[in-house]
Scaffold this motif. Structure first.
Motif, PDB file in Angstrom:
ATOM      1  N   ALA A   2       0.426  -1.127   0.179  1.00  0.00           N
ATOM      2  CA  ALA A   2      -0.111   0.210  -0.202  1.00  0.00           C
ATOM      3  C   ALA A   2       0.716   1.418  -0.512  1.00  0.00           C
ATOM      4  O   ALA A   2       1.787   1.251   0.737  1.00  0.00           O
ATOM      5  N   SER A   6      -2.866   5.367  -0.323  1.00  0.00           N
ATOM      6  CA  SER A   6      -4.433   4.155  -0.073  1.00  0.00           C
ATOM      7  C   SER A   6      -3.807   4.203   1.603  1.00  0.00           C
ATOM      8  O   SER A   6      -5.055   3.599   2.479  1.00  0.00           O
ATOM      9  N   LYS A   7      -2.725   4.501   2.472  1.00  0.00           N
ATOM     10  CA  LYS A   7      -3.079   4.779   3.350  1.00  0.00           C
ATOM     11  C   LYS A   7      -3.574   6.090   4.455  1.00  0.00           C
ATOM     12  O   LYS A   7      -4.494   5.683   5.416  1.00  0.00           O
ATOM     13  N   SER A  10      -7.642   4.627   3.478  1.00  0.00           N
ATOM     14  CA  SER A  10      -8.060   3.417   4.881  1.00  0.00           C
ATOM     15  C   SER A  10      -8.406   4.473   5.615  1.00  0.00           C
ATOM     16  O   SER A  10      -8.282   3.885   7.080  1.00  0.00           O
ATOM     17  N   GLY A  11      -7.920   5.262   6.469  1.00  0.00           N
ATOM     18  CA  GLY A  11      -7.511   6.181   7.561  1.00  0.00           C
ATOM     19  C   GLY A  11      -6.439   5.944   8.045  1.00  0.00           C
ATOM     20  O   GLY A  11      -5.983   6.228   9.265  1.00  0.00           O
ATOM     21  N   GLU A  12      -5.432   4.361   7.931  1.00  0.00           N
ATOM     22  CA  GLU A  12      -4.114   5.275   8.689  1.00  0.00           C
ATOM     23  C   GLU A  12      -3.354   5.856   8.859  1.00  0.00           C
ATOM     24  O   GLU A  12      -2.654   6.242   9.770  1.00  0.00           O
ATOM     25  N   ILE A  13      -3.176   7.045   8.048  1.00  0.00           N
ATOM     26  CA  ILE A  13      -3.083   8.452   7.928  1.00  0.00           C
ATOM     27  C   ILE A  13      -3.577   9.387   7.721  1.00  0.00           C
ATOM     28  O   ILE A  13      -4.428   9.052   6.753  1.00  0.00           O
ATOM     29  N   SER A  14      -4.191  10.411   8.579  1.00  0.00           N
ATOM     30  CA  SER A  14      -4.806  11.535   8.393  1.00  0.00           C
ATOM     31  C   SER A  14      -4.106  12.427   6.997  1.00  0.00           C
ATOM     32  O   SER A  14      -3.001  12.615   6.739  1.00  0.00           O
TER      33      SER A  14
END
Length: 130
Positions: A2, A6-7, A10-14
């Motif tokens: 990813a 992509s992060k 997905s909400g992994e990174i703001s």
């Protein structure tokens, strides 16, 4: 693997999002050329813009047009420049850049360092116009 985009999807990174649909996302570049520099991406993981199927490619361009119109209202400028370079992140993306002259689109020059507060203010202004 990813990408950072992509992060973000997905909400992994703001990110400082300015517009979003089921298929596409627009957010502020954290290393902008000018204030209001926006990245527009498909949510699907695809490295190269021109590898997208026609339907998603056209949809992305239509989404970018909507974002560009709001961006122009939010950030005083002569026009919104658009470029696709695509080498720095392996995820298809479009740069929308408020510009008053060609130098505003020069990726060789130093990028701005804006505070999180300033980025949030700019994102709010753009969202208000969309």
């Amino acid at each position: 693997m990813a990408s950072i985009f992509s992060k973000i999807v997905s909400g992994e990174i703001s990110a400082h999002k300015v517009a979003e649909t089921v298929q596409y996302l627009a957010f502020l570049d954290i290393n902008p050329l000018v204030e209001g520099h926006v990245l527009v991406i498909p949510k699907i993981e695809i490295d190269y813009l021109f590898d997208m199927d026609s339907e998603n490619y056209v949809g992305l361009m239509m989404f970018a047009q909507i974002v560009a119109k709001g961006l122009k209202q939010a950030i005083p400028c002569e026009r919104i420049g658009m470029t696709v370079i695509g080498t720095e992140v392996p995820h298809a993306h479009i740069h929308l850049i408020p510009m008053n002259n060609m130098e505003d689109m020069n990726f060789a020059r130093p990028k701005l360092k804006l505070s999180e507060e300033r980025l949030a203010e700019i994102a709010d202004r753009i969202r208000e116009k969309l």
